[in-house]
Scaffold this active site. Structure first.
Site, PDB file in Angstrom:
ATOM      1  N   GLY A 207       1.412   5.002  -2.660  1.00 15.93           N
ATOM      2  CA  GLY A 207       0.205   4.832  -2.253  1.00 15.93           C
ATOM      3  C   GLY A 207      -0.536   3.406  -2.886  1.00 15.93           C
ATOM      4  O   GLY A 207       0.136   2.807  -3.407  1.00 15.93           O
ATOM      5  N   ASN A 208      -1.832   3.520  -2.495  1.00 14.22           N
ATOM      6  CA  ASN A 208      -2.686   2.347  -3.353  1.00 14.22           C
ATOM      7  C   ASN A 208      -3.929   2.603  -3.663  1.00 14.22           C
ATOM      8  O   ASN A 208      -4.503   3.921  -3.431  1.00 14.22           O
ATOM      9  CB  ASN A 208      -2.478   0.943  -2.472  1.00 14.22           C
ATOM     10  N   ARG A 209      -4.656   1.951  -4.485  1.00 12.67           N
ATOM     11  CA  ARG A 209      -6.242   2.178  -4.717  1.00 12.67           C
ATOM     12  C   ARG A 209      -7.117   2.064  -4.105  1.00 12.67           C
ATOM     13  O   ARG A 209      -8.583   2.267  -4.517  1.00 12.67           O
ATOM     14  CB  ARG A 209      -6.349   1.579  -6.433  1.00 12.67           C
ATOM     15  N   SER A 210      -6.986   1.864  -2.773  1.00 17.15           N
ATOM     16  CA  SER A 210      -8.241   1.603  -1.818  1.00 17.15           C
ATOM     17  C   SER A 210      -8.839   3.032  -1.777  1.00 17.15           C
ATOM     18  O   SER A 210      -8.347   4.172  -1.729  1.00 17.15           O
ATOM     19  CB  SER A 210      -7.691   1.224  -0.460  1.00 17.15           C
ATOM     20  N   ALA A 274      -6.002  -1.065   3.028  1.00 15.06           N
ATOM     21  CA  ALA A 274      -5.154  -1.587   2.257  1.00 15.06           C
ATOM     22  C   ALA A 274      -3.665  -0.853   2.949  1.00 15.06           C
ATOM     23  O   ALA A 274      -3.490   0.243   2.616  1.00 15.06           O
ATOM     24  CB  ALA A 274      -5.161  -1.259   0.777  1.00 15.06           C
TER      25      ALA A 274
END
Ligand code: C5P
Length: 399
Positions: A207-210, A274
């Protein structure tokens, strides 16, 4: 309730009609505003601080010397999307016209770039006095929006102009002003938010931090300007926005398939999500044991923006976002130009997210670049304010 999601600062000056602002506060909350009240010291003679705290459900500070460590006049100025001062006294009009800042409210006004709406209320003689007339004119020239007082019974027996208007009239005027003349009315805007997750097995994902905050802010801002918004949200903890069609997705592929269907009949796409550049090649529907987790094979996700740019019809607008990790403005700008060109975008917002900046924050800063190579430097502002600035650019491109 119409989605708006705006933080409103309600200033209250020392006039007898201050008690009417208790009703106005309630009506503003009904309209979906989150309201912080800043009463002047004089107004506390009419309505006390506890009343404002109880009604607003928020802490109220009344002077420059409380909570100094948080620099409240600057933080409140930055956080407020709209300032309404009701009632505004003749004295406060004079102070604002001369740019004075000797209490919390006047400091906030001076430090804020948000739209400011004044609701003057006073005796007719004071309203019609040439000094007041000149102050009002000067404030209008400087961009303050003045709601003209009503005509009617004053506090004593006399009748004339100067009455505090009914809450309903103030709300209507605020809505008209805030709606920016509904310049996106009739437009269908597709907005993506959040960060996609690419599953490794039923438990793990890439995943990512958005956080989704920017996409949600854009959705509310666009809806407030009259657009028909379809929000396509990847993973976020944010609550659903009442009144906005929202489709939840998890992976880049799911997002791509929703957008393939929705984009052809939209006027604009704002791609603030993102999106993971890669996905796991061999997803396991059983939990992978630790021992088998030495390596995860990845394959490229399709670039959604590039794909949609390829089927874009004339008149459609595509806005991209780019999260970079360079503090150097020149290289940030360079990568913005490159990304805009490579994905055939109309607009791009590039920002530097290094050291935990921007992702998850209510604030943002970066550069807006358009397809004519115009660059707008965005200082640190709220994601709500950035949304309106981006939408202004979008409106001018939509023509
Ligand atoms: O190339 P980069 O990932 O930095 O570009 C960011 C922009 O491209 C964002 O607007 C993002 O939503 C979009 N994007 C996309 N499909 C991908 C990766 C990013 O549409 N697979």
């Amino acid at each position: 309730m119409f989605p708006r999601g705006r933080k409103l600062l309600l200033g209250v000056a020392g006039g007898i009609s201050a008690y009417k602002s208790c009703d106005l506060l309630r009506r503003l909350q009904d309209e979906g505003f989150i309201v912080d009240v800043v009463p002047t010291a004089a107004s506390l003679n009419f309505v006390g601080k506890s009343t404002w705290e109880a009604l607003s459900g928020r802490k109220v500070i009344t002077d420059l010397w409380s909570d100094v460590e948080t620099v409240p006049h600057i933080s409140m100025a930055k956080e407020s999307d709209l300032i309404v001062i009701a009632p505004t006294t003749a004295d406060l009009l004079a102070k604002l016209a001369s740019g004075r800042a000797d209490d919390l409210l006047t400091n906030i006004v001076l430090a804020s770039t948000a739209p400011k709406i004044l609701v003057p209320a006073m005796h007719s003689e004071m309203w019609l006095n040439p000094a007041t007339v000149a102050n009002v004119k000067l404030l209008q020239e400087r961009g303050f929006f003045i709601i003209t007082p009503d005509v009617g019974q004053m506090t004593g027996s006399d009748i004339g102009i100067g009455r505090y208007p009914e809450s309903s009239r103030i709300i209507t005027e605020i809505n008209l002003h805030v709606m920016n003349s509904a310049d996106l009315k009739g437009k269908k805007i597709l907005i993506t938010a959040g960060g996609t997750r690419e599953p490794i097995d039923p438990i793990r994902f890439i995943g990512n931090r958005s956080s989704g905050k920017q996409g949600f802010a854009l959705a509310m801002a666009a809806a407030s300007r009259g657009a028909q918004v379809h929000l396509v949200s990847a993973n976020t903890d944010l609550p659903i926005i009442e009144g906005i069609t929202t489709t939840y997705v998890e992976t880049a592929e799911q997002m791509a398939s929703v957008l393939q269907i929705e984009f052809p009949h939209s006027d604009a796409l704002i791609m603030s999500a993102a999106v993971a550049d890669v996905r796991v090649a061999n997803y396991s529907d059983q939990k992978i044991r630790k021992e088998g987790l030495n390596q995860v094979d990845l394959e490229k996700n399709p670039d959604i923006l590039k794909t949609l740019s390829g089927i874009k019809k004339s008149g459609q607008i595509i806005v991209g976002f780019a999260a970079e990790t360079s503090a150097d403005i020149a290289s940030l700008e360079q990568s913005g130009h490159e990304k805009l060109a490579s994905k055939s975008l109309d607009l791009i917002y590039v920002n530097n997210v290094s050291n935990g900046a921007i992702f998850g924050s209510d604030q943002t800063q970066g550069l807006i670049i358009d397809n004519q190579k115009k660059v707008i430097k965005v200082p640190e502002i709220s994601k709500d304010t950035l949304s309106d600035i981006l939408l202004d650019q979008l409106v001018s491109k939509l023509g």
